[in-house]
Design an enzyme around this catalytic site. Structure first.
Site, PDB file in Angstrom:
ATOM      1  CG  HIS A   1      64.050 -74.653  45.307  1.00  0.00           C
ATOM      2  ND1 HIS A   1      63.238 -74.304  44.255  1.00  0.00           N
ATOM      3  CD2 HIS A   1      63.771 -73.797  46.306  1.00  0.00           C
ATOM      4  CE1 HIS A   1      62.501 -73.255  44.593  1.00  0.00           C
ATOM      5  NE2 HIS A   1      62.797 -72.933  45.844  1.00  0.00           N
TER       6      HIS A   1
ATOM      7  CG  ASN B   1      58.329 -72.502  50.006  1.00  0.00           C
ATOM      8  OD1 ASN B   1      57.919 -72.947  51.068  1.00  0.00           O
ATOM      9  ND2 ASN B   1      59.266 -71.568  49.942  1.00  0.00           N
TER      10      ASN B   1
ATOM     11  CG  ASP C   1      68.232 -68.464  49.137  1.00  0.00           C
ATOM     12  OD1 ASP C   1      67.281 -69.229  48.885  1.00  0.00           O
ATOM     13  OD2 ASP C   1      68.175 -67.226  48.978  1.00  0.00           O
TER      14      ASP C   1
ATOM     15  CB  CYS D   1      64.245 -72.901  34.375  1.00  0.00           C
ATOM     16  SG  CYS D   1      64.461 -73.427  36.077  1.00  0.00           S
TER      17      CYS D   1
HETATM   18  P1  AMP Z   1      61.177 -70.334  46.672  1.00  0.00           P
HETATM   19  O1  AMP Z   1      60.637 -68.963  46.963  1.00  0.00           O
HETATM   20  O2  AMP Z   1      60.821 -71.376  47.669  1.00  0.00           O
HETATM   21  O3  AMP Z   1      60.851 -70.730  45.245  1.00  0.00           O
HETATM   22  O4  AMP Z   1      62.750 -70.211  46.788  1.00  0.00           O
HETATM   23  C1  AMP Z   1      63.529 -69.598  45.813  1.00  0.00           C
HETATM   24  C2  AMP Z   1      64.795 -69.186  46.488  1.00  0.00           C
HETATM   25  O5  AMP Z   1      65.753 -68.936  45.479  1.00  0.00           O
HETATM   26  C3  AMP Z   1      64.682 -67.913  47.325  1.00  0.00           C
HETATM   27  O6  AMP Z   1      65.040 -68.190  48.664  1.00  0.00           O
HETATM   28  C4  AMP Z   1      65.655 -66.949  46.628  1.00  0.00           C
HETATM   29  O7  AMP Z   1      66.346 -66.143  47.556  1.00  0.00           O
HETATM   30  C5  AMP Z   1      66.587 -67.900  45.926  1.00  0.00           C
HETATM   31  N1  AMP Z   1      67.255 -67.362  44.744  1.00  0.00           N
HETATM   32  C6  AMP Z   1      66.709 -66.580  43.782  1.00  0.00           C
HETATM   33  N2  AMP Z   1      67.628 -66.304  42.846  1.00  0.00           N
HETATM   34  C7  AMP Z   1      68.774 -66.937  43.219  1.00  0.00           C
HETATM   35  C8  AMP Z   1      70.087 -67.043  42.666  1.00  0.00           C
HETATM   36  N3  AMP Z   1      70.415 -66.424  41.528  1.00  0.00           N
HETATM   37  N4  AMP Z   1      71.009 -67.764  43.333  1.00  0.00           N
HETATM   38  C9  AMP Z   1      70.693 -68.373  44.492  1.00  0.00           C
HETATM   39  N5  AMP Z   1      69.468 -68.336  45.067  1.00  0.00           N
HETATM   40  C10 AMP Z   1      68.525 -67.620  44.436  1.00  0.00           C
HETATM   41 ZN    ZN Z   2      64.710 -75.653  35.707  1.00  0.00          ZN
END
Ligand code: AMP
Ligand code: ZN
Length: 115
Positions: free
Chosen positions: A101, A88, A31, A5
């Site tokens: 999150h 989400n 993000d 994860c």
């Molecule tokens: P969700 O699509 O609601 O699951 O949100 C996941 C979020 O994680 C998205 O907005 C991505 O831009 C963000 N994300 C993915 N990888 C990373 C990372 N390494 N560091 C920070 N945010 C991330």
């Molecule tokens: Zn986790």
């Protein structure tokens, strides 16, 4: 910790991220692909897949996540204007990282409905 994860790895400092808050149980990171001037993810250190996986035992943790989101909104200076909190759930909900999150989005006018 779930070794597969991404957010567990970030919480364990195995993957770099901009951490804006870490109180032990709850973490907030910027993000990587911001959708607003302020776009922060608030998440538990414990691996919980999504809001659909919360149980009665998580009630305090969930409350803490929302308190941290509220405090960060204040710190970011977006409290007065307003902001959006969204989590989400699952594929159709648009979830791409399977570790609970809450998105904190602000600094611009949000629109409704979301895509
Ligand atoms: P969700 O699509 O609601 O699951 O949100 C996941 C979020 O994680 C998205 O907005 C991505 O831009 C963000 N994300 C993915 N990888 C990373 C990372 N390494 N560091 C920070 N945010 C991330
Ligand atoms: Zn986790």
């Amino acid at each position: 910790m779930n070794d597969d994860c991404l957010f567990c790895k970030i919480a364990a400092h195995h993957v770099p991220a901009t951490i804006v808050r870490d109180d032990g149980d709850v973490l907030a990171i910027r993000d990587i692909n911001p959708q607003a001037p302020t776009h922060i993810l608030v998440l538990p250190r414990e691996h919980v897949e999504s809001a659909a996986h919360l149980t009665a035992e998580h009630e305090r943790l969930w409350g803490r996540i929302l308190t941290v989101a509220q405090e960060i909104a204040r710190d970011e200076g977006i409290e007065a204007a307003g902001y959006r909190l969204v989590s989400n759930v699952g594929r159709a909900g648009g979830q791409t990282v399977a570790h609970l999150h809450v998105h904190l989005l602000g600094g611009r006018q949000m629109t409704w409905p979301p895509g």
